[in-house]
Design an enzyme around this catalytic site. Structure first.
Site, short mmCIF file in Angstrom:
data_model
loop_
_atom_site.label_atom_id
_atom_site.label_comp_id
_atom_site.label_asym_id
_atom_site.label_seq_id
_atom_site.Cartn_x
_atom_site.Cartn_y
_atom_site.Cartn_z
N ASN D 23 99.89 -25.61 -18.16
CA ASN D 23 100.34 -24.53 -19.04
C ASN D 23 100.79 -25.13 -20.37
OD1 ASN D 23 102.53 -22.83 -20.34
ND2 ASN D 23 101.77 -21.40 -18.81
N SER D 46 97.56 -19.46 -18.89
CA SER D 46 98.43 -18.88 -19.90
C SER D 46 99.22 -17.79 -19.20
CB SER D 46 97.63 -18.33 -21.08
OG SER D 46 98.52 -18.08 -22.17
N GLU D 47 100.54 -17.79 -19.40
CA GLU D 47 101.42 -17.02 -18.53
C GLU D 47 101.30 -15.51 -18.70
OE1 GLU D 47 102.40 -19.19 -20.82
OE2 GLU D 47 104.18 -18.51 -21.92
N ASN D 48 100.59 -15.05 -19.74
CA ASN D 48 100.38 -13.62 -19.85
C ASN D 48 99.31 -13.14 -18.87
OD1 ASN D 48 98.61 -15.12 -21.61
ND2 ASN D 48 97.87 -13.16 -22.40
N SER D 88 101.35 -14.26 -12.19
CA SER D 88 101.34 -15.41 -13.09
C SER D 88 102.58 -16.27 -12.89
CB SER D 88 101.28 -14.93 -14.54
OG SER D 88 101.25 -16.02 -15.41
#
Lengths: 218, 233, 233, 218
Positions: D23, D46-48, D88
């Site tokens: 990440n 990607s944390e979205n 996520s």
């Protein structure tokens, strides 16, 4: 005359309201699906991971990947959806399912239910029942009023290990419809031809009888 | 993308050892990792702790491992369909930890999600709640349940790609996703194994990041436990 | 199946009142319920508590509601892109509760899943952890976080059917599923609304049981916040 | 000569290992993706809600429904997958992501990090950073060694509100590579042409220098 299993299911079906999501347990509760009034729209959730459960498949059309919580082959209605167990119990625990109907071995006058274990004898497990009874706002128990030995299943206190405490709201048996109130089992309706006396005799827990008790209309 | 493919159940399971804790996906006989279960029988590993919603039937699913006395302890929610299970349990040969089905699923997910513990109303006031912390939220008592971890999680999917992305079919999904998240090492066996990019990235049920090994199962019997049908009118 | 269709954003939002708590899906300007946000501006409801990962930009998304001073309190994880937000916050006009993004998502899911509280390591030892219970699991300190509820959750999906089943596209999924589960009443606006049965039951991201009202959005601007590209070689 | 941002990213790329999920935060960390050695396979989360993030799209091919956590338009590589925010952060909190690279305003000698708030001034929020730093086993901070006023960002103690405690494992700055150890910042490498003296001067927290400190090989 006392109701048969189908009669119990038929009476429970009268409790269903339009736009409810409903979880039906194994046994008598499963039969409720056969008696839904045509004018209301309800959807059936099965906790193994389907919403929009349909009838059994036609012979030869069974799909091993499509079963209900009773491990029976089923079908899905248009608009059905499959999901995983964590999501399924998110629905249940999060109170998105409006009604749970399940069987019981014992119910106590304060709404405790026992239906998963007979110490030293039967080992089945609670399956999803503990989550269902701890979460649902409406819980109807469908069962025979007495066990095979003729002993009452509506007790002062459950003798078997509990599935949930103070959770049962309504009971429909072969003899009667009863609400579970703070004061005890309140008799609401009698099965056709069954007397209040017979119900009294078959009920060990505190039974509340107020005024005339009508016969079920089924 | 990272390639997770191994050749076979044999290759996938070769480091599984006696005494380990293993999660197995499936509900009843639906969506169970048939090929890996057969491989565990061949491997003759024993003293296993198996976490699985059910215990199979006498001669299929986890019933195989029970027949061969490879299981020391079962962690399940419902074991009603298996006579050999009941015999071993009542005789004390088999340890059993019965867990409410929703708590079992959520405890697996919690392990995979880095949530060490959570509160649930299920089991409060019953044997399940004994010895567990009780806390009242919004007037309702809840018990504290901890995450369930396992050395291996073994799941079965319908389709998978080489990077471990999985798609399940129908109600064969059940416990497979939550367990896939929870395994220290997760093995996925699939009916169909495709190249990365062949599955729609919008339609994947379990991202490959949760999977360490994937292979195409040799064959699937997919036995039906309760064949129920209706007649055509 | 139960029909959840309403005619429009107006119909869907008509019972939303001043002072309510509203969750809004989306990440940045991606996957936000544009039609309902416009409707909230029209409705002139105010004193709202809005739970949303971001606060939009000055002239789009939740920025609209901020411009019109309709928001009393924001619950978000990141609000860096909005000057009006920063002004209102620093001046004290706007209450702000900043929550780690993962805790925000999990607290929404928890509300929907009937989990009143859970432990997470995120925020331990920081302002976020102040006043919260600390418990050590496996040697690591965690804090107790409670479920986040809302009178309304408003989400935006790509496709939906009349019974409320939803499918999202790309990274426009983000907070929409967890919030859809959490709303006391959940409104879904979709780009495409179809008949029950037209969506593959294996491929639905949020089952309709979580949705109370669904409608096809009138139009979608789908503004891009950071247009980044590369040149063709 | 001190590294530029690209140099820092290039040096961090050397830390990546085959088969890691990574990440990358906003700013310098994003640049790391441009310097992955060809012989290793890593995937970017990607944390979205995407795993398998690819490069920026070609002009005209931007999709408003496909962005990264920095709100930038991106593309997806074959085998990519989209998911919701709860899933996520299940990946992140559950330690399925092997490495997090992020920026910082301050790091203390015991590994505390501050990067989300300047009281009374900047209000941005922590976004996913608190979850990331509380969970990841490997956390590398990418930042300039000093701030705009020339003050050290490697401190005895952070002065700003913390993002996480005792979590940073490694720091790569324009001047040096440092490990965060129990004893303090351990100098591992110098930027090409940067002296140990310069690094000492720019480091407020305890700096451990053992033996010859090699230059970075980038």
């Amino acid at each position: 005359m006392a109701l048969d299993k189908n009669g119990i299911a038929k009476r429970i079906a009268q409790e269903l309201q339009d736009r409810w999501y409903v979880n039906l347990g194994i046994g008598i509760p499963t039969l409720v699906a056969n008696h839904i009034p045509e004018e209301i729209s309800v959807d059936f959730q099965s906790e193994n991971g389907i919403l929009g459960m349909g009838p059994f498949p036609f012979e030869g059309e069974e799909d091993a990947d499509l079963i209900n919580a009773g491990k029976q082959t089923i079908t899905a209605v248009p608009g059905a959806v499959y999901f995983d167990s964590a999501t399924s119990f998110a629905m249940i625990r999060g109170q998105h399912v409006q009604l749970t109907v399940l069987g019981a071995m014992e119910v106590s006058e304060n709404g405790d239910i026992a239906n998963w274990k007979i110490p030293g004898k039967m080992v089945k497990g609670m399956g999803g029942a503990m989550d269902l009874v701890a979460s649902a706002d409406n819980i109807i128990v469908a069962m025979m009023h007495t066990n095979k030995r003729g002993e009452s299943k509506l007790l002062k206190q459950c003798s078997l290990p509990l599935t949930g405490v103070g959770c049962v709201k309504k009971i429909v048996t072969n003899l009667a419809v009863l609400d579970v109130t703070k004061e005890g089992f309140k008799l609401i309706e009698r099965a056709p031809g069954v007397s209040v006396e017979e119900i009294k005799k078959a009920t060990e827990g505190k039974l509340i009888i107020e005024g005339d008790i009508p016969e079920m209309n089924i | 993308m990272i390639n997770k493919v191994v050749a076979s159940a044999e290759e996938a399971c070769k480091e599984i050892q006696s005494g380990m804790t293993i999660m197995l996906g499936g509900f009843g006989l639906c969506g169970i990792p048939e090929n890996c279960i057969s491989e565990l029988v061949k491997l003759k590993v024993n003293n296993l702790t198996c976490i699985s919603n059910n215990a199979g039937v006498d001669d299929f699913g986890l019933g195989f491992l029970l027949q061969h006395r490879q299981i020391k302890k079962m962690v399940s929610s419902y074991v009603g369909e298996n006579d050999e299970f009941e015999r071993q349990m009542l005789s004390g040969e088999l340890e059993v930890d019965l867990i409410p089905q929703g708590s079992l699923a959520e405890r697996c997910r919690a392990a995979g999600a880095g949530i060490p513990a959570f509160y649930t109303p299920a089991g409060y006031g019953t044997e399940v709640g004994e010895g567990k912390e009780v806390r009242v939220f919004d007037g309702k008592p809840h018990i504290l349940e901890e995450a369930l971890t396992a050395d291996y999680a073994i799941v079965k999917a319908w389709k998978g790609d080489k990077t471990g992305n999985l798609i399940f079919k129908g109600t064969a999904r059940n416990f497979n996703p939550a367990m896939a998240m929870a395994g220290e090492i997760t093995i996925a066996e699939v009916e169909e194994l495709v190249e990365p990019g062949e599955l729609d990235p919008n339609q994947i049920h379990i991202p490959g990041i949760f999977i360490q090994k994937i292979f195409k199962g040799h064959s699937y019997e997919k036995r039906i436990e309760q064949r129920t049908t209706r007649k055509k009118d």
